[in-house]
Design a protein around this motif. Structure first.
Motif, PDB file in Angstrom:
ATOM      1  N   THR A 155      -6.508   1.817  -3.945  1.00 57.60           N
ATOM      2  CA  THR A 155      -6.645   3.124  -3.299  1.00 57.60           C
ATOM      3  C   THR A 155      -8.094   3.467  -2.995  1.00 57.60           C
ATOM      4  O   THR A 155      -8.356   4.347  -2.190  1.00 57.60           O
ATOM      5  CB  THR A 155      -6.059   4.233  -4.191  1.00 57.60           C
ATOM      6  N   GLN A 180      -7.727   2.464   3.197  1.00 54.52           N
ATOM      7  CA  GLN A 180      -7.595   3.893   3.502  1.00 54.52           C
ATOM      8  C   GLN A 180      -7.515   4.117   5.007  1.00 54.52           C
ATOM      9  O   GLN A 180      -6.712   4.909   5.489  1.00 54.52           O
ATOM     10  CB  GLN A 180      -8.775   4.677   2.916  1.00 54.52           C
ATOM     11  N   ARG A 213      -4.127   2.940   6.311  1.00 56.39           N
ATOM     12  CA  ARG A 213      -3.079   3.900   5.963  1.00 56.39           C
ATOM     13  C   ARG A 213      -3.125   5.117   6.868  1.00 56.39           C
ATOM     14  O   ARG A 213      -2.087   5.627   7.292  1.00 56.39           O
ATOM     15  CB  ARG A 213      -3.235   4.347   4.509  1.00 56.39           C
ATOM     16  N   LYS A 214      -4.323   5.597   7.148  1.00 53.23           N
ATOM     17  CA  LYS A 214      -4.466   6.776   8.003  1.00 53.23           C
ATOM     18  C   LYS A 214      -3.952   6.490   9.413  1.00 53.23           C
ATOM     19  O   LYS A 214      -3.235   7.302  10.004  1.00 53.23           O
ATOM     20  CB  LYS A 214      -5.929   7.209   8.065  1.00 53.23           C
TER      21      LYS A 214
END
Length: 90
Positions: free
Chosen positions: A27, A33, A36-37
């Protein structure tokens, strides 16, 4: 017959312990990140389009014959299914 023992040089490599090194969390990785966004944005856009298409199909005009009525029912089913799947993130 005489046997001679040959001495061989053996090199040892000492590696740092994996347990002692700092493990990076999944994470905390900035590349993950960012990915994922991007995926959440794509999922959100697809969800909005499926909701709009569901509203458009449901609020359609009256159907004059049975063949179009069957097609309209299939369209409503497809739209509701896509809203459910995108809503669950699938």
């Amino acid at each position: 017959m005489q046997h001679t023992q040959k001495t061989e040089k053996v090199g040892m490599i000492i590696l740092p312990s994996i347990l002692g090194s700092k493990s990076s969390s999944v994470t905390e990785d900035p590349q993950i990140q960012r990915t994922r966004k991007i995926l959440l944005i794509i999922l959100g856009v697809c969800f909005v389009f499926s909701v709009l298409s569901t509203i458009t199909v449901i609020s359609g005009t009256a159907v004059p014959n049975r063949m179009q009525e069957a097609q309209r029912g299939a369209q409503i089913g497809q739209c509701i299914t896509s809203v459910l799947l995108y809503g669950l993130g699938l």
